[in-house]
Design a protein around this motif. Structure first.
Motif, short mmCIF file in Angstrom:
data_model
loop_
_atom_site.label_atom_id
_atom_site.label_comp_id
_atom_site.label_asym_id
_atom_site.label_seq_id
_atom_site.Cartn_x
_atom_site.Cartn_y
_atom_site.Cartn_z
N ASP A 181 3.62 -2.51 -7.98
CA ASP A 181 2.82 -3.63 -7.46
C ASP A 181 2.60 -3.51 -5.95
OD1 ASP A 181 5.61 -3.89 -7.44
OD2 ASP A 181 5.52 -6.06 -7.21
N SER A 182 3.27 -2.54 -5.30
CA SER A 182 3.07 -2.34 -3.85
C SER A 182 2.03 -1.25 -3.57
CB SER A 182 4.40 -1.96 -3.18
OG SER A 182 4.79 -0.65 -3.55
N TRP A 183 1.47 -0.62 -4.60
CA TRP A 183 0.58 0.53 -4.38
C TRP A 183 -0.78 0.14 -3.77
CZ3 TRP A 183 1.22 3.06 -9.90
CH2 TRP A 183 2.47 3.67 -9.98
N ASP A 184 -1.36 -0.95 -4.25
CA ASP A 184 -2.74 -1.31 -3.90
C ASP A 184 -2.86 -1.65 -2.41
OD1 ASP A 184 -5.26 -2.34 -3.67
OD2 ASP A 184 -4.93 -4.05 -5.02
N GLY A 220 0.81 -1.21 0.00
CA GLY A 220 0.00 0.00 0.00
C GLY A 220 0.84 1.26 0.00
N CYS A 221 0.56 2.16 -0.94
CA CYS A 221 1.25 3.47 -0.95
C CYS A 221 0.36 4.50 -1.61
CB CYS A 221 2.58 3.37 -1.69
SG CYS A 221 3.47 4.95 -1.63
N PRO A 222 0.19 5.68 -0.94
CA PRO A 222 -0.63 6.73 -1.54
C PRO A 222 0.13 7.60 -2.54
CG PRO A 222 0.02 7.35 0.67
CD PRO A 222 0.63 6.01 0.40
N MET A 223 1.47 7.48 -2.56
CA MET A 223 2.25 8.30 -3.49
C MET A 223 2.20 7.65 -4.89
SD MET A 223 4.23 10.77 -1.81
CE MET A 223 6.00 10.78 -1.60
N ARG A 224 2.55 8.43 -5.89
CA ARG A 224 2.67 7.91 -7.25
C ARG A 224 3.92 8.51 -7.89
NH1 ARG A 224 -0.09 4.78 -5.36
NH2 ARG A 224 -2.16 4.05 -5.94
N CYS A 225 5.07 8.19 -7.29
CA CYS A 225 6.32 8.75 -7.79
C CYS A 225 6.54 8.28 -9.22
CB CYS A 225 7.48 8.29 -6.92
SG CYS A 225 7.21 8.64 -5.17
N LEU A 226 6.92 9.20 -10.08
CA LEU A 226 7.06 8.85 -11.50
C LEU A 226 8.10 7.76 -11.70
CD1 LEU A 226 6.90 12.38 -13.19
CD2 LEU A 226 5.06 10.71 -12.86
N TYR A 227 9.10 7.71 -10.80
CA TYR A 227 10.18 6.72 -10.98
C TYR A 227 10.00 5.48 -10.11
CZ TYR A 227 12.03 9.09 -6.82
OH TYR A 227 12.19 9.65 -5.58
N CYS A 228 8.83 5.32 -9.49
CA CYS A 228 8.63 4.18 -8.58
C CYS A 228 8.94 2.87 -9.31
CB CYS A 228 7.18 4.17 -8.11
SG CYS A 228 6.85 2.76 -7.00
N HIS A 229 9.72 2.01 -8.66
CA HIS A 229 9.96 0.71 -9.29
C HIS A 229 9.20 -0.41 -8.58
CE1 HIS A 229 13.52 1.44 -6.64
NE2 HIS A 229 13.17 0.27 -6.20
N THR A 254 10.94 5.18 4.80
CA THR A 254 9.63 5.78 4.54
C THR A 254 9.72 7.00 3.65
OG1 THR A 254 7.73 6.83 5.64
CG2 THR A 254 9.85 7.10 6.71
N SER A 255 8.57 7.33 3.02
CA SER A 255 8.47 8.60 2.29
C SER A 255 7.95 9.70 3.21
CB SER A 255 7.48 8.44 1.12
OG SER A 255 6.15 8.36 1.62
N GLY A 256 7.43 9.34 4.37
CA GLY A 256 6.91 10.33 5.32
C GLY A 256 5.58 10.95 4.92
N THR A 271 10.07 -1.34 4.91
CA THR A 271 9.98 -0.37 3.82
C THR A 271 8.65 -0.62 3.10
OG1 THR A 271 11.13 0.45 1.86
CG2 THR A 271 11.41 -1.87 2.31
N GLY A 272 8.56 -0.18 1.85
CA GLY A 272 7.27 -0.37 1.19
C GLY A 272 7.38 -0.37 -0.32
N GLY A 273 6.18 0.04 -0.88
CA GLY A 273 4.98 0.62 -0.28
C GLY A 273 5.32 1.71 0.75
N GLU A 274 4.33 2.03 1.56
CA GLU A 274 4.54 3.06 2.58
C GLU A 274 4.21 2.49 3.96
OE1 GLU A 274 6.06 6.03 2.99
OE2 GLU A 274 5.53 5.30 4.97
N ILE A 310 13.69 12.30 0.48
CA ILE A 310 13.24 13.64 0.09
C ILE A 310 13.34 13.63 -1.44
CG2 ILE A 310 13.61 16.12 0.21
CD1 ILE A 310 14.57 15.75 3.05
N LYS A 311 12.18 13.61 -2.06
CA LYS A 311 12.14 13.33 -3.50
C LYS A 311 12.38 14.59 -4.34
CE LYS A 311 9.34 9.39 -2.36
NZ LYS A 311 10.03 8.22 -2.89
N HIS A 312 11.96 15.73 -3.80
CA HIS A 312 12.26 17.02 -4.45
C HIS A 312 12.15 18.10 -3.39
CE1 HIS A 312 12.97 19.87 -7.57
NE2 HIS A 312 12.77 18.99 -8.54
S1 SF4 Z 1 6.46 2.89 -3.13
FE1 SF4 Z 1 7.97 4.53 -2.75
S2 SF4 Z 1 8.69 5.16 -4.77
FE2 SF4 Z 1 6.78 3.95 -5.06
S3 SF4 Z 1 5.16 5.50 -5.16
FE3 SF4 Z 1 5.34 4.83 -3.02
S4 SF4 Z 1 6.78 6.31 -2.09
FE4 SF4 Z 1 6.98 6.49 -4.29
#
Ligand code: SF4
Length: 250
Positions: free
Chosen positions: A39-42, A27-36, A102-104, A73-76, A129-131
């Motif tokens: 599959d951990s978002w849902d 699970g992650c609420p972010m959508r970082c353009l470079y996320c690799h 974490t992304s915080g 780690t994650g996901g978030e 810190i992504k930007h």
């Molecule tokens: S898992 Fe990490 S890199 Fe991917 S969208 Fe979430 S915070 Fe960003």
């Protein structure tokens, strides 16, 4: 207590000091353009595991985890912070070094005390810190960075060791002024122990194809490693200058 887990890795070498057992939360609420790890978002994906099941897995490979410990780690991971707090509390009772990666993104300064139970059992926090520019951060991740910078300050104010990570992406986080400003910000963090600057790579691309999601950075080349080294030098220069002259800090 059970948590929603994406996967575990028994021999992590890039997720904190030493060789580590790594738990990837789902699970992650972010959508970082470079996320690799798309599959951990849902937040409904993954499998449920108890803290005891994870620690049992840890114990099975303990002999190999030289100078390391447990990283979540994650996901978030902050989406399941109560679970991570319980896991780390039990891990520390067994003498295991704990690291939160974490992304915080879920931190809110007005509700900071809700994070105290977790921070009290973290030996180390690795924070991305992504930007440093809020506007550019929104474009890169879909979220503001204000609460993330607040979280960095809060972690440090609680006396928890902090590693900051920054990914350099061609055309997105590759300007000297951005690197320098990031360094200036880091001077506000008295428990800062390390700065990791990582070059963008596109190895996650295959996962986007498997999930049927368009890869957002198609056409962006992987970053040459020497540019990441240059970025780190500029960040450290910004940090050093700000420490010498505190009025330069934001
Ligand atoms: S898992 Fe990490 S890199 Fe991917 S969208 Fe979430 S915070 Fe960003």
């Amino acid at each position: 207590m059970t948590g929603r887990i994406h996967s575990t890795e028994s021999f992590g070498t890039v997720d904190g000091p030493g060789i580590r057992f790594v738990v990837f939360m789902q699970g992650c609420p972010m959508r970082c353009l470079y996320c690799h790890n798309p599959d951990s978002w849902d937040i409904n994906g993954g499998t449920m595991m108890s803290t005891e099941e994870i620690l049992d897995e840890y114990e099975r490979c303990r002999a190999f985890l030289k100078n390391g410990g447990l990283t979540v780690t994650g996901g978030e991971p902050l989406l399941q912070k109560e679970f991570v707090a319980e896991l780390f509390k039990k891990a520390k009772k067994r003498g295991i070094h704990t690291c939160l990666d974490t992304s915080g993104v879920t931190f809110l300064k007005e509700r900071a005390e809700e994070f105290d139970a977790l921070l009290s059992v973290c030996d180390l926090v690795m924070l991305d810190i992504k930007h440093i520019s809020d506007e550019e951060h929104k474009k890169l991740t879909g979220h503001t960075n204000k609460n993330i910078l607040d979280f960095a300050r809060y972690i440090s104010s609680r006396g928890v060791q902090l590693w900051i990570r920054h990914v350099v992406v061609p055309g997105i986080t590759d300007s000297r002024s951005e690197w320098y400003a990031l360094g200036s910000f880091l001077a506000e963090l008295p428990t800062l122990k390390a700065v990791d600057v990582l070059p963008y790579h596109d190895m996650g691309r295959i996962k986007y194809e498997a999930l049927g999601i368009e890869y957002p950075l198609a056409g962006t080349p992987p970053l040459e490693k020497d540019i990441a080294v240059r970025a780190k030098n500029v960040i450290l220069q910004g940090l050093t200058d700000a420490l010498k002259n505190p009025s330069r800090q934001k």
